[in-house]
Design an enzyme around this catalytic site. Structure first.
Site, mmCIF file in Angstrom:
data_model
loop_
_atom_site.group_PDB
_atom_site.id
_atom_site.type_symbol
_atom_site.label_atom_id
_atom_site.label_comp_id
_atom_site.label_asym_id
_atom_site.label_seq_id
_atom_site.Cartn_x
_atom_site.Cartn_y
_atom_site.Cartn_z
ATOM 1 N N HIS A 93 0.823 -1.221 0.000
ATOM 2 C CA HIS A 93 0.000 0.000 0.000
ATOM 3 C C HIS A 93 0.849 1.259 0.000
ATOM 4 C CE1 HIS A 93 0.215 -1.726 4.044
ATOM 5 N NE2 HIS A 93 0.721 -0.561 4.306
ATOM 6 N N HIS A 107 8.252 6.917 3.420
ATOM 7 C CA HIS A 107 7.313 6.373 2.434
ATOM 8 C C HIS A 107 6.561 7.545 1.820
ATOM 9 C CE1 HIS A 107 5.006 6.760 6.190
ATOM 10 N NE2 HIS A 107 4.077 7.198 5.360
ATOM 11 N N HIS A 146 2.827 9.096 -0.309
ATOM 12 C CA HIS A 146 1.394 9.026 -0.611
ATOM 13 C C HIS A 146 1.172 9.829 -1.884
ATOM 14 C CE1 HIS A 146 0.452 7.550 3.505
ATOM 15 N NE2 HIS A 146 1.490 8.314 3.840
HETATM 16 N N1 5EF Z 1 1.337 8.041 7.141
HETATM 17 S S1 5EF Z 1 2.027 7.329 8.379
HETATM 18 O O1 5EF Z 1 3.316 7.974 8.606
HETATM 19 O O2 5EF Z 1 1.139 7.344 9.496
HETATM 20 C C1 5EF Z 1 2.372 5.673 7.930
HETATM 21 C C2 5EF Z 1 1.900 5.122 6.767
HETATM 22 F F1 5EF Z 1 1.090 5.792 5.948
HETATM 23 C C3 5EF Z 1 2.263 3.838 6.393
HETATM 24 F F2 5EF Z 1 1.790 3.321 5.229
HETATM 25 C C4 5EF Z 1 3.084 3.093 7.175
HETATM 26 S S2 5EF Z 1 3.570 1.495 6.673
HETATM 27 O O3 5EF Z 1 4.655 1.044 7.467
HETATM 28 O O4 5EF Z 1 3.861 1.548 5.261
HETATM 29 C C5 5EF Z 1 2.203 0.428 6.806
HETATM 30 C C6 5EF Z 1 1.588 0.551 8.144
HETATM 31 O O5 5EF Z 1 2.096 -0.471 8.960
HETATM 32 C C7 5EF Z 1 3.518 3.616 8.375
HETATM 33 N N2 5EF Z 1 4.286 2.829 9.164
HETATM 34 C C8 5EF Z 1 4.339 3.002 10.581
HETATM 35 C C9 5EF Z 1 3.013 2.598 11.200
HETATM 36 C C10 5EF Z 1 3.227 1.198 11.776
HETATM 37 C C11 5EF Z 1 4.704 1.036 11.811
HETATM 38 C C12 5EF Z 1 5.502 0.071 12.408
HETATM 39 C C13 5EF Z 1 6.882 0.124 12.225
HETATM 40 C C14 5EF Z 1 7.456 1.144 11.469
HETATM 41 C C15 5EF Z 1 6.669 2.125 10.884
HETATM 42 C C16 5EF Z 1 5.329 2.067 11.137
HETATM 43 C C17 5EF Z 1 3.180 4.931 8.734
HETATM 44 F F3 5EF Z 1 3.654 5.483 9.859
HETATM 45 ZN ZN ZN Z 2 2.484 8.363 5.572
#
Ligand code: 5EF
Ligand code: ZN
Length: 263
Positions: free
Chosen positions: A66, A91, A93
């Site tokens: 995603h 990452h 969007h």
């Molecule tokens: N827009 S955001 O910054 O809130 C945000 C995201 F949009 C997103 F997609 C992810 S992820 O890791 O790709 C998928 C979720 O687990 C994370 N990852 C974070 C959330 C869970 C997690 C666990 C370990 C490392 C990074 C993250 C994220 F912080």
């Molecule tokens: Zn994000």
């Protein structure tokens, strides 16, 4: 999290069913508009320590179904927040080739083309990002708004690898470079508020720093971002394009966003 789709029957409106925090308080993203902004002279410039990673090091870039995310070096951290926060991953969007309005945060109701997030965790209080991600003071995310302009050689250091992470779970190594090159001009000017992860489990654990000034990337670079990746695995008979992977802005009741600049 296969549930993580933004549109359609399993879209963001269904998230609270399985992830209750997604229907809770302090949700992100939000719209920045004049009557919720308040200047705060205590908001000092952030310090980016260890962001200049030598090209002998490598970052792992991966498609997680995603988003496209790049794991960062644990030698990278930010200072001048209430605690020291260590980098975890970055990452993006984005929207789609017919509608390049895929940022998560908006300004006066306006979407930008895309948005880069650099996720950090509170390494003073927690051993790793997993322990930190559901704590109120657990995460700090830097957000850079992207808009169309000249070709951006710094962003190209990541974008040039998209053809090798087209499908879910593919990964590629990216030579180290100065991640500070991804930040906009005047990084001392930013929006600051307490919010959440914008994907499930939507924990209200994020101290958001959204830089005031956008960064420019070219039309071709943006099209590559919007058309390169799929949510599905390479052998999936029904490929699903990875597009429009932004959450809509959330209600922001009786709260303020603090700004480090005078409008
Ligand atoms: N827009 S955001 O910054 O809130 C945000 C995201 F949009 C997103 F997609 C992810 S992820 O890791 O790709 C998928 C979720 O687990 C994370 N990852 C974070 C959330 C869970 C997690 C666990 C370990 C490392 C990074 C993250 C994220 F912080
Ligand atoms: Zn994000």
């Amino acid at each position: 999290v296969s549930l993580l789709t933004y549109a359609g029957p399993d879209g963001e409106k269904t998230w609270p069913k399985k992830y209750p925090f997604c229907g809770g308080v302090f949700q992100s993203p939000i719209d920045f508009h004049r009557d919720i902004l308040q200047y705060d002279s205590n908001l000092s410039p952030l310090e980016f320590i260890g962001y200049n990673v030598p090209s002998t090091n490598q970052f792992t870039l991966t498609n997680n179904g995603h988003s496209v995310k790049m794991y960062l070096s644990p030698t990278m951290h930010i200072r001048n927040l209430p605690f020291e926060y260590t980098a975890s991953q970055l990452h993006l969007h984005w929207g789609n080739r017919n509608k390049s309005e895929g940022s998560e945060h908006t300004v006066s109701g306006k979407h930008f083309a895309a948005e880069l997030h650099i996720v950090h965790y509170n390494s003073e209080k927690y051993p790793d990002v997993t322990a930190a991600m559901d704590k109120a003071d657990g995460l700090a995310v830097l957000a850079i708004l992207l808009e169309i302009g000249p070709f951006n050689p710094s962003y190209e250091k990541i974008f040039r690898h998209f053809q090798n992470v087209k499908y879910k779970d593919q990964m590629v190594q990216v030579p180290g470079f100065n991640i500070q090159e991804l930040l906009p001009d005047r990084p001392d000017e930013y929006y600051r508020y307490e919010g959440s992860l914008t994907t499930p489990p939507c924990y209200p654990s994020v101290l958001w720093t959204v830089f005031r000034h956008p960064v420019k990337i070219s039309q071709e670079q943006l099209l590559a971002l919007e058309t390169a990746m799929y949510c599905t695995e390479s052998d999936d008979p029904e490929p699903l394009e990875m597009v429009d992977n932004f959450r809509n802005v959330q209600e922001f009741h009786e709260r303020l966003v603090f700004i480090s600049f005078r409008e």
